[in-house]
Structure formats: C-alpha cells, structure tokens
Design a protein around this motif. Sequence first.
Motif, PDB file in Angstrom:
ATOM      1  N   PHE A 183      46.167 -31.303  -3.296  1.00 50.29           N
ATOM      2  CA  PHE A 183      45.518 -29.990  -2.827  1.00 50.29           C
ATOM      3  C   PHE A 183      44.391 -30.060  -1.801  1.00 50.29           C
ATOM      4  N   ALA A 184      44.803 -29.415  -0.583  1.00 49.88           N
ATOM      5  CA  ALA A 184      44.065 -29.581   0.376  1.00 49.88           C
ATOM      6  C   ALA A 184      42.654 -29.025   0.078  1.00 49.88           C
ATOM      7  N   PRO A 185      41.657 -29.265   1.118  1.00 46.89           N
ATOM      8  CA  PRO A 185      40.219 -28.800   0.780  1.00 46.89           C
ATOM      9  C   PRO A 185      40.352 -27.538   1.651  1.00 46.89           C
ATOM     10  N   LEU A 186      39.770 -26.386   1.177  1.00 47.72           N
ATOM     11  CA  LEU A 186      39.504 -25.256   1.917  1.00 47.72           C
ATOM     12  C   LEU A 186      38.090 -24.777   1.832  1.00 47.72           C
ATOM     13  N   GLU A 187      37.254 -24.840   2.481  1.00 46.50           N
ATOM     14  CA  GLU A 187      36.020 -24.552   2.528  1.00 46.50           C
ATOM     15  C   GLU A 187      35.698 -23.169   2.169  1.00 46.50           C
ATOM     16  N   ALA A 195      37.864 -32.321  -1.580  1.00 46.48           N
ATOM     17  CA  ALA A 195      36.771 -31.534  -1.495  1.00 46.48           C
ATOM     18  C   ALA A 195      36.495 -31.010   0.024  1.00 46.48           C
ATOM     19  N   PRO A 196      35.981 -29.662  -0.110  1.00 42.59           N
ATOM     20  CA  PRO A 196      35.989 -29.076   1.368  1.00 42.59           C
ATOM     21  C   PRO A 196      34.829 -30.269   2.085  1.00 42.59           C
ATOM     22  N   PHE A 197      34.587 -30.097   3.158  1.00 37.06           N
ATOM     23  CA  PHE A 197      33.627 -31.225   3.976  1.00 37.06           C
ATOM     24  C   PHE A 197      32.186 -30.830   3.752  1.00 37.06           C
ATOM     25  N   PHE A 198      31.610 -31.947   3.579  1.00 39.70           N
ATOM     26  CA  PHE A 198      30.052 -31.866   3.714  1.00 39.70           C
ATOM     27  C   PHE A 198      29.564 -32.511   4.956  1.00 39.70           C
ATOM     28  N   LEU A 231      37.584 -38.983   6.102  1.00 43.26           N
ATOM     29  CA  LEU A 231      36.987 -38.250   7.428  1.00 43.26           C
ATOM     30  C   LEU A 231      37.584 -36.932   7.950  1.00 43.26           C
ATOM     31  N   ASN A 232      36.834 -36.023   8.347  1.00 43.96           N
ATOM     32  CA  ASN A 232      37.440 -34.688   8.715  1.00 43.96           C
ATOM     33  C   ASN A 232      37.697 -34.878  10.312  1.00 43.96           C
ATOM     34  N   LEU A 233      38.853 -34.800  10.730  1.00 40.54           N
ATOM     35  CA  LEU A 233      38.908 -34.899  12.410  1.00 40.54           C
ATOM     36  C   LEU A 233      39.839 -33.764  12.522  1.00 40.54           C
ATOM     37  N   MET A 283      44.340 -23.405  15.832  1.00 39.00           N
ATOM     38  CA  MET A 283      43.939 -23.075  14.548  1.00 39.00           C
ATOM     39  C   MET A 283      44.915 -23.281  13.224  1.00 39.00           C
ATOM     40  N   TYR A 284      45.209 -22.318  12.615  1.00 38.07           N
ATOM     41  CA  TYR A 284      45.977 -22.380  11.628  1.00 38.07           C
ATOM     42  C   TYR A 284      47.254 -21.522  11.640  1.00 38.07           C
ATOM     43  N   ARG A 285      47.536 -21.200  12.867  1.00 40.90           N
ATOM     44  CA  ARG A 285      48.734 -20.188  13.171  1.00 40.90           C
ATOM     45  C   ARG A 285      49.757 -20.753  14.139  1.00 40.90           C
ATOM     46  N   CYS A 303      51.814 -35.367   4.666  1.00 42.76           N
ATOM     47  CA  CYS A 303      52.136 -34.612   5.535  1.00 42.76           C
ATOM     48  C   CYS A 303      51.493 -33.036   5.004  1.00 42.76           C
ATOM     49  N   ASN A 304      51.032 -32.540   5.824  1.00 44.82           N
ATOM     50  CA  ASN A 304      50.165 -31.237   5.678  1.00 44.82           C
ATOM     51  C   ASN A 304      50.417 -30.149   6.609  1.00 44.82           C
ATOM     52  N   GLY A 305      50.392 -28.723   6.217  1.00 41.94           N
ATOM     53  CA  GLY A 305      50.574 -27.754   7.040  1.00 41.94           C
ATOM     54  C   GLY A 305      51.945 -26.679   6.829  1.00 41.94           C
ATOM     55  N   ASP A 306      51.604 -25.432   6.349  1.00 38.41           N
ATOM     56  CA  ASP A 306      52.729 -24.626   6.501  1.00 38.41           C
ATOM     57  C   ASP A 306      53.629 -24.927   5.316  1.00 38.41           C
ATOM     58  N   LEU A 307      53.177 -25.645   4.261  1.00 38.73           N
ATOM     59  CA  LEU A 307      54.038 -26.135   3.160  1.00 38.73           C
ATOM     60  C   LEU A 307      53.779 -24.911   2.312  1.00 38.73           C
ATOM     61  N   PHE A 308      54.380 -23.587   2.208  1.00 39.24           N
ATOM     62  CA  PHE A 308      54.133 -22.598   1.410  1.00 39.24           C
ATOM     63  C   PHE A 308      55.053 -22.511   0.014  1.00 39.24           C
ATOM     64  N   SER A 309      56.120 -23.200  -0.036  1.00 41.68           N
ATOM     65  CA  SER A 309      57.057 -23.040  -0.995  1.00 41.68           C
ATOM     66  C   SER A 309      57.632 -24.372  -1.206  1.00 41.68           C
ATOM     67  N   MET A 313      50.449 -32.499   1.192  1.00 41.55           N
ATOM     68  CA  MET A 313      49.239 -31.882   0.973  1.00 41.55           C
ATOM     69  C   MET A 313      49.359 -30.441   1.218  1.00 41.55           C
ATOM     70  N   LEU A 314      49.271 -29.491   0.046  1.00 41.30           N
ATOM     71  CA  LEU A 314      49.220 -28.178   0.178  1.00 41.30           C
ATOM     72  C   LEU A 314      48.169 -27.500   0.040  1.00 41.30           C
ATOM     73  N   GLY A 315      47.704 -26.397   0.983  1.00 42.44           N
ATOM     74  CA  GLY A 315      46.606 -25.672   1.143  1.00 42.44           C
ATOM     75  C   GLY A 315      46.624 -24.244   0.659  1.00 42.44           C
ATOM     76  N   ARG A 316      46.807 -23.560   1.772  1.00 42.40           N
ATOM     77  CA  ARG A 316      46.924 -21.859   1.557  1.00 42.40           C
ATOM     78  C   ARG A 316      48.083 -21.683   0.308  1.00 42.40           C
ATOM     79  N   GLY A 317      49.149 -22.428   0.597  1.00 41.41           N
ATOM     80  CA  GLY A 317      50.223 -22.091  -0.455  1.00 41.41           C
ATOM     81  C   GLY A 317      50.020 -22.338  -1.840  1.00 41.41           C
ATOM     82  N   SER A 331      43.107 -12.044  -1.022  1.00 44.56           N
ATOM     83  CA  SER A 331      43.826 -12.175   0.294  1.00 44.56           C
ATOM     84  C   SER A 331      44.910 -13.011   0.390  1.00 44.56           C
ATOM     85  N   TYR A 332      44.784 -14.102  -0.505  1.00 42.86           N
ATOM     86  CA  TYR A 332      46.047 -15.129  -0.823  1.00 42.86           C
ATOM     87  C   TYR A 332      47.008 -14.400  -1.769  1.00 42.86           C
ATOM     88  N   TRP A 333      46.390 -14.103  -2.968  1.00 41.34           N
ATOM     89  CA  TRP A 333      47.424 -13.600  -4.226  1.00 41.34           C
ATOM     90  C   TRP A 333      48.366 -12.413  -3.732  1.00 41.34           C
TER      91      TRP A 333
HETATM   92  C1  LIG Z   1      39.493 -21.307   4.937  1.00 38.05           C
HETATM   93  C2  LIG Z   1      39.896 -22.615   5.234  1.00 38.05           C
HETATM   94  C3  LIG Z   1      39.011 -23.515   4.966  1.00 38.05           C
HETATM   95  C4  LIG Z   1      39.445 -24.942   5.135  1.00 38.05           C
HETATM   96  N1  LIG Z   1      38.536 -26.071   5.026  1.00 38.05           N
HETATM   97  C5  LIG Z   1      38.906 -27.336   5.351  1.00 38.05           C
HETATM   98  C6  LIG Z   1      37.946 -28.321   4.960  1.00 38.05           C
HETATM   99  O1  LIG Z   1      36.643 -28.089   4.478  1.00 38.05           O
HETATM  100  N2  LIG Z   1      38.335 -29.605   5.272  1.00 38.05           N
HETATM  101  C7  LIG Z   1      39.517 -29.975   5.869  1.00 38.05           C
HETATM  102  O2  LIG Z   1      39.771 -30.801   6.090  1.00 38.05           O
HETATM  103  N3  LIG Z   1      40.402 -28.709   6.015  1.00 38.05           N
HETATM  104  C8  LIG Z   1      40.086 -27.413   5.736  1.00 38.05           C
HETATM  105  N4  LIG Z   1      40.902 -26.496   5.935  1.00 38.05           N
HETATM  106  C9  LIG Z   1      42.354 -26.940   6.144  1.00 38.05           C
HETATM  107  C10 LIG Z   1      43.240 -27.132   5.190  1.00 38.05           C
HETATM  108  O3  LIG Z   1      42.713 -28.339   4.430  1.00 38.05           O
HETATM  109  C11 LIG Z   1      44.623 -27.549   5.424  1.00 38.05           C
HETATM  110  O4  LIG Z   1      44.755 -28.401   6.483  1.00 38.05           O
HETATM  111  C12 LIG Z   1      45.430 -26.124   6.250  1.00 38.05           C
HETATM  112  O5  LIG Z   1      45.104 -24.966   5.422  1.00 38.05           O
HETATM  113  C13 LIG Z   1      46.670 -26.269   6.574  1.00 38.05           C
HETATM  114  O6  LIG Z   1      47.385 -26.576   5.135  1.00 38.05           O
HETATM  115  P1  LIG Z   1      48.276 -25.382   4.730  1.00 38.05           P
HETATM  116  O7  LIG Z   1      49.009 -24.707   5.637  1.00 38.05           O
HETATM  117  O8  LIG Z   1      49.069 -25.833   3.516  1.00 38.05           O
HETATM  118  O9  LIG Z   1      47.329 -24.143   4.165  1.00 38.05           O
HETATM  119  C14 LIG Z   1      40.586 -25.283   5.656  1.00 38.05           C
HETATM  120  C15 LIG Z   1      41.499 -24.229   6.119  1.00 38.05           C
HETATM  121  C16 LIG Z   1      41.221 -23.025   5.739  1.00 38.05           C
HETATM  122  C17 LIG Z   1      42.150 -21.914   5.997  1.00 38.05           C
END
Ligand SMILES: Cc1cc2nc3c(=O)[nH]c(=O)nc-3n(C[C@H](O)[C@H](O)[C@H](O)COP(=O)(O)O)c2cc1C
Length: 341
Positions: free
Chosen positions: A9-13, A37-40, A95-97, A183-185, A206-212, A231-235, A293-295
Amino acid sequence: MMMQIELYFAPLEGVTDVWFRNIHARLFPNTCTRYFAPFFTPTKDNLLTQRDRFALSHENNHGCIPIPQIMGNDPELFLAAARELTAMGYDEVNLNLGCPSGTVVSKKRGAGFLSETDLLDSFFDTVFNDSLFSPPGVSARMRISVKTRLGMFSIDEFPDILAILNRYPIAELILHPRLRTEMYRGEIHSDMTAHTIQHTNHPLCCNGDLFSYADVLALQKQLPKMPHAFMLGRGAVANPNLFTEVRQALAGETVTPLTKNQLQQFSDAMLEDAKSRLSGERHVLFRMKELWSYWITLFEDADADRKRMKKATTLSEFCAATASLFARCPLSPNPTFSPDR
Ligand SMILES: Cc1cc2nc3c(=O)[nH]c(=O)nc-3n(C[C@H](O)[C@H](O)[C@H](O)COP(=O)(O)O)c2cc1C
C-alpha cells in the motif's frame, strides 16, 4: 511452487495515515503485505514530532505496522532519525526520492534530490558507512529501501541515478516511472520500468497507475521478468479490495470485485473515525470529501450526487448525498479508480 508476490500500500500523505491504515487492515485484513507510511521530515530540533511518533508507534498500528519513510537530504539527520526508529522497533526505513511538491523540491528533497547526484552519492556513502546500516545483510540493524522517480526534467537523468543506487546495498527499489515535472498525471514510462528491472541490482517494486488488476496484468506482460512487488496507491484508496483482486488475478483465480456493501462499510468506518477524533464538523467534512474524491470514481451515473457532495457545506448535506449515491448509482462492473473523473 509459485512465488508469493508482495503487494504494498503506497504512502499518500494526508490520506493513508495511521487511522486509514487501521481501518483498512481491520476490514481487509492480510490483503496487502506492507503498508508504507507517508513521509516525515526530521529536523535538528525535532527528529520526529509527537504526531509522527503517534502515527508510527507499533501500538497504534493494529495489523498495519508500516515502513516509515524519511524525507531529507542530510545524512546525519537521516541517521539520527533512523536510530530513533530502531528504538521504536523498526528495522527498515524508506527514503523519499519522489515527492514532486514545489516546497519539497526547492529544498532539494524528494524528487529535488535527484538532480543533486553528487550529494546523493555522498548521502548514501555516509549512511552505508554507519554501523546502523553496515555491514548490510544479517548484521546491520536496519535496511533502507528507496522510492524514486526517473528524474526531475528528463528520463536521460535516470542512468546516472540508477548507477548511484546500484552502488549501494539498498534493500529494495520502488520506482514511480515519471519525472518530477509530470507530477501524477499523463502516461507513465513503463518502458523505463522494463529497463530498470533489467539493470537494477536491487529487488524492484513497480508503482504508478496500477488502478485495477487488469493494469497489473498488463504491466506484468510488458516486463521481462516478474518484479519483487507491486505498490498500489490511488487505486487502492478508491478500491480497498484491490489487493485481493490483484492477488486473485495473478494466481489465475476468478476475481471477486468490490461490492457496494464493502465500500459502504469502509466509508462508514472512516466517517465514524473522523467524527470521533476530529474537532469540528468542518474537519470531518474535509476528510470525507477528500476520501470521496477517490470513491466517487468507482460509480456509474454519479454526476448529480458528485455535484451535491462538492457543494455540501454541512455534514448532513454531504451524508444525504452519499446515501443517495449508494441507493441510486451502481458500481461500475469492475470498479476502478479514474484520475479524470
Ligand atoms: C495525495 C498524495 C500524497 C502522496 N504522499 C506520498 C508520500 O508521503 N510519500 C511518497 O513516497 N509518495 C507519496 N505519494 C505518491 C504515492 O505513494 C504513489 O507513488 C503515487 O500515487 C503513484 O502511485 P498510484 O498511481 O498507484 O497512485 C503521494 C501521492 C498522492 C496522490
């Protein structure tokens, strides 16, 4: 025997915080293998705030102890914060890069660190010479995984970045194959994921746009070999059942999609949680609007209720809109997050 794939489960702050994680782990137990966990951001005066400590304390994460993530470019602060984390029971830090936000990047942190390759190299040199991370393997007390983008402005930056990462005993490389400017688009550079899996010395996630689950299967097909993890985030924020669906699909089993009932339970639990700990209706409303906004993207014919939700200024107006949505609108046949809806 089939390799057990790791699903993270990806971190989403601001979204997948400690409360979100607990509810996900309670309602969808043992479906993802790790939460991040989202970054600190440690500072000289405060390595971890009270809030960071609360969010990361093992006793506050029931069935969802996360991998903590540090934002920063100062190796001494990173080491000091990592020591604190060992005292809290952690043996891995990320580490967040990748963070693309302007305020982060301008301080050469997150994705901003990627264009400072000399600094990045000396960061890892210092960190991996410290007894906390050295010698790597069984005797080091901690491991580092890295979550990265491809660079700031151009994918041509990535070979140098990867060469640096390859020189150090990083436990795992998590790749979001976009540039900071993207960004994320927009389309992800999945060809770069395929390139990286061939050229990295580290297990690749692998992360990114894996929504299904179909997105995961499609990416898997493009890769020359199976990655260590997805790694799955927004999906997964939108569809909390996604880990189950992906696991079933990868195993060639029939996929049992998310039901309205499951989503309703999840949203009810989030609402109860928000009401119980946030002071003031406005904060509760804000939290629920963010989650919805996600659901909302999972539903068909939801335009009218989407507008009502957006306009709602009180919690009761908002809840009336969500109740109407659940009563009126079907989930799409394969409920999948869409960033454009
Ligand atoms: C609102 C939001 C907050 C995020 N916060 C973090 C974060 O704290 N640390 C991090 O590494 N990535 C963060 N990300 C990036 C996600 O972890 C993930 O890499 C990104 O959403 C792409 O994956 P997805 O397409 O599955 O959503 C954030 C993304 C979003 C949209």
